[in-house]
Write a protein that holds these residues in place. Sequence first.
Motif, short mmCIF file in Angstrom:
data_model
loop_
_atom_site.label_atom_id
_atom_site.label_comp_id
_atom_site.label_asym_id
_atom_site.label_seq_id
_atom_site.Cartn_x
_atom_site.Cartn_y
_atom_site.Cartn_z
N ALA A 45 0.73 -1.15 -0.01
CA ALA A 45 0.44 0.16 -0.02
C ALA A 45 0.65 0.84 -0.34
O ALA A 45 1.45 1.21 0.33
CB ALA A 45 -0.44 0.13 1.37
N LYS A 46 0.76 2.11 -1.37
CA LYS A 46 1.24 3.49 -1.14
C LYS A 46 0.69 4.37 -0.82
O LYS A 46 -0.51 4.69 -1.33
CB LYS A 46 2.04 3.98 -2.81
CG LYS A 46 3.37 2.08 -2.65
CD LYS A 46 4.15 2.63 -3.80
CE LYS A 46 4.70 1.53 -4.68
NZ LYS A 46 5.43 1.65 -5.76
N THR A 47 1.24 5.34 0.03
CA THR A 47 0.21 6.31 0.36
C THR A 47 1.09 7.68 0.15
O THR A 47 2.08 7.55 0.92
CB THR A 47 0.02 6.88 1.87
OG1 THR A 47 -0.68 5.31 2.10
CG2 THR A 47 -0.70 7.83 1.99
N VAL A 97 2.08 8.58 13.72
CA VAL A 97 1.79 7.71 11.92
C VAL A 97 0.99 6.49 12.98
O VAL A 97 1.51 5.76 13.89
CB VAL A 97 3.19 6.88 11.63
CG1 VAL A 97 1.87 6.45 10.11
CG2 VAL A 97 3.57 8.49 10.10
N ARG A 98 -0.98 6.16 12.45
CA ARG A 98 -1.17 5.51 12.64
C ARG A 98 -1.20 3.79 11.36
O ARG A 98 -1.74 4.84 10.11
CB ARG A 98 -1.75 5.26 13.38
CG ARG A 98 -3.19 3.86 13.13
CD ARG A 98 -4.20 4.07 15.27
NE ARG A 98 -4.23 4.25 15.87
CZ ARG A 98 -4.30 4.46 16.92
NH1 ARG A 98 -5.43 4.96 16.69
NH2 ARG A 98 -3.27 4.13 18.35
N VAL A 99 -1.22 2.99 11.16
CA VAL A 99 -1.25 2.43 10.72
C VAL A 99 -2.53 1.03 11.42
O VAL A 99 -2.17 0.21 12.51
CB VAL A 99 -0.27 1.23 10.11
CG1 VAL A 99 -1.01 0.33 9.18
CG2 VAL A 99 0.59 2.09 9.26
N ARG A 100 -3.97 0.97 10.57
CA ARG A 100 -5.17 0.26 11.25
C ARG A 100 -5.33 -1.05 10.00
O ARG A 100 -5.61 -0.64 9.16
CB ARG A 100 -5.46 1.21 11.57
CG ARG A 100 -7.02 0.25 12.72
CD ARG A 100 -8.24 1.07 12.91
NE ARG A 100 -9.12 0.23 13.33
CZ ARG A 100 -9.88 0.63 14.86
NH1 ARG A 100 -8.86 1.34 15.53
NH2 ARG A 100 -11.18 0.30 15.05
N VAL A 121 -4.31 4.52 7.04
CA VAL A 121 -3.19 5.29 7.52
C VAL A 121 -3.35 6.37 7.71
O VAL A 121 -4.15 7.19 6.74
CB VAL A 121 -2.06 5.37 6.13
CG1 VAL A 121 -0.76 5.42 6.60
CG2 VAL A 121 -2.06 3.75 5.34
N THR A 122 -2.92 7.47 9.53
CA THR A 122 -3.09 8.81 9.47
C THR A 122 -2.04 9.36 10.18
O THR A 122 -1.29 8.08 10.38
CB THR A 122 -4.79 8.57 10.36
OG1 THR A 122 -4.39 7.64 11.49
CG2 THR A 122 -5.80 7.40 10.30
N VAL A 123 -2.54 10.14 9.11
CA VAL A 123 -1.26 11.17 9.55
C VAL A 123 -1.25 12.01 11.01
O VAL A 123 -2.15 12.94 10.53
CB VAL A 123 0.68 11.62 9.11
CG1 VAL A 123 1.32 12.19 9.23
CG2 VAL A 123 0.16 10.33 8.39
#
Length: 202
Positions: A129-131, A143-146, A154-156
């Motif tokens: 997964a590329k963000t 950073v959170r990867v859930r 993905v949240t920043v």
Amino acid sequence: PLGFTARGRWPVDEGDGIVVHDDTEGEHHGVVEAQASRATAKWRGNRLQFGGRPEDGGVMVHNAGPLYGDDFIIDFDVMLDDPHKDWGSLLVSKTGSSVKGGFTIDYAGGRSELVIKLADGARKVDVEAKTPFKLPADLWHPVRVRFAHEELSVTVAGVQVGQFELPGFVLARAADPMLIGAYYYPPSKGVKGSLRNVALYM
């Protein structure tokens, strides 16, 4: 987080020494290790600064309460010293082989892109997964990867920057130790910067 249990949590704020403590009951403490002849990660106050070169080491955590299954959260704060660096591993628990399970989270500075690779235990393949997201230098970025309900987010800094549907995905259990701020061997490079508040939840 509600509904999740911590498998490990590393504040990375000791300020000196080579031990990075896990503050959960699991006590899966990490050690600052070098890839070559000497460790180059240095404490700057209570910040552990990684050099980002292929020969530089990171924090190695053996038996880190392996993260696996169909619901998980990976948290960390990152501060980049060089946001334009072509490639840097932030947090990894897998080598290139899908069979070994685990995850990698990298930052491609040249493309301003977070790159997440997960080992799918159901299909024995890697999911990538590329963000696209720019991380400015000299600032802490949480950073959170859930992954939950077959969806990877993905949240920043609390803002969602990526969302991916992964039906049937199950994260395979990692066989390798987890590394903070580095990869397992040259020529792969670690991050040029710092990480803190690393946490794994299931």
